[in-house]
Motif scaffolding. Sequence first.
Motif, short mmCIF file in Angstrom:
data_model
loop_
_atom_site.label_atom_id
_atom_site.label_comp_id
_atom_site.label_asym_id
_atom_site.label_seq_id
_atom_site.Cartn_x
_atom_site.Cartn_y
_atom_site.Cartn_z
N ILE A 150 0.87 -1.19 0.00
CA ILE A 150 0.00 0.00 0.00
C ILE A 150 0.90 1.24 0.00
O ILE A 150 1.87 1.29 0.75
CB ILE A 150 -0.94 0.03 1.23
N ILE A 151 0.58 2.20 -0.87
CA ILE A 151 1.35 3.44 -0.93
C ILE A 151 0.39 4.61 -0.79
O ILE A 151 -0.65 4.65 -1.46
CB ILE A 151 2.19 3.52 -2.23
N VAL A 152 0.71 5.53 0.09
CA VAL A 152 -0.10 6.73 0.29
C VAL A 152 0.70 7.91 -0.27
O VAL A 152 1.87 8.07 0.06
CB VAL A 152 -0.43 6.94 1.79
N THR A 153 0.07 8.70 -1.16
CA THR A 153 0.81 9.78 -1.83
C THR A 153 0.33 11.16 -1.39
O THR A 153 0.55 12.14 -2.08
CB THR A 153 0.74 9.64 -3.37
N CYS A 154 -0.36 11.21 -0.23
CA CYS A 154 -0.69 12.50 0.37
C CYS A 154 -0.29 12.40 1.85
O CYS A 154 -0.14 11.29 2.38
CB CYS A 154 -2.19 12.82 0.22
N GLY A 155 -0.12 13.56 2.49
CA GLY A 155 0.36 13.57 3.87
C GLY A 155 -0.74 13.14 4.83
O GLY A 155 -1.76 13.81 4.97
N ALA A 156 -0.53 12.02 5.53
CA ALA A 156 -1.57 11.49 6.42
C ALA A 156 -1.33 12.01 7.84
O ALA A 156 -0.21 11.97 8.33
CB ALA A 156 -1.53 9.96 6.40
#
Length: 214
Positions: A150-156
């Motif tokens: 899983i890759i998140v490309t916004c700041g969580a």
Amino acid sequence: MIQETTLMQGMRKKMVETLITKGITDQKVLDVMGKIPRHLFMDRSLEMLAYEDRAIGILCDQTISQPSTVAFQTQLLEVKNREKILEIGTGSGYQTAVLYKLSSRVYTIERQKPLYTSAQKLFDELNIHPLCFYGDGYKGLPQFAPFDKIIVTCGAPFIPQDLVSQLKIGGIMVIPVGDESQTMYRLTKISETELKKETFGNFKFVPMLKDKQQ
Ligand code: SAH
């Protein structure tokens, strides 16, 4: 077939050389980024900037991450062929295209309708077929879980538990966590209850949105 000029090809070759000087060592990531026409993922008026190592504005006040950040996150993800991958934040679709060329089983979620629509149109033109969803990345895609990566490309602002539960045992999630700026985390799911956490420096991403869909 997408036609492009030798100028674009030359600039892209230079971009790959820059990625190497910035510490990207994964040859598969370099090869893929050396082939994908990044200039098609932005407004035509900006395409001469496409191969500089900088973030570029897209629709809805969002940005395509700079090439070295895309390469770095992708390298941390250690994608293998046929792995099932979930991306949060389709945006322009550039990171999605990079992932798709490494493994064609890519699922991507976007919160903002204009971006979801324009990325899907571009994927068709490029003849690549990630599965695109208009929805809330905090919730992931439970109906398609578990995912290898899983890759998140916004700041969580925090690590979403729903995403952790949709990761396979042995799976990896790469996620920038923080409000003003973000620390890059690589989480490896050791067991149902244990996560190995590694950190990889500070980055600046657009925020992961919590409000209603637009
Ligand atoms: N991977 C993209 C990066 C775009 S910026 C690219 O290569 O262009 C981050 C994206 O995350 C934006 O498009 C933004 O709309 C989207 N986003 C923000 N919050 C989200 C959420 N909760 N769920 C899904 N997408 C989200």
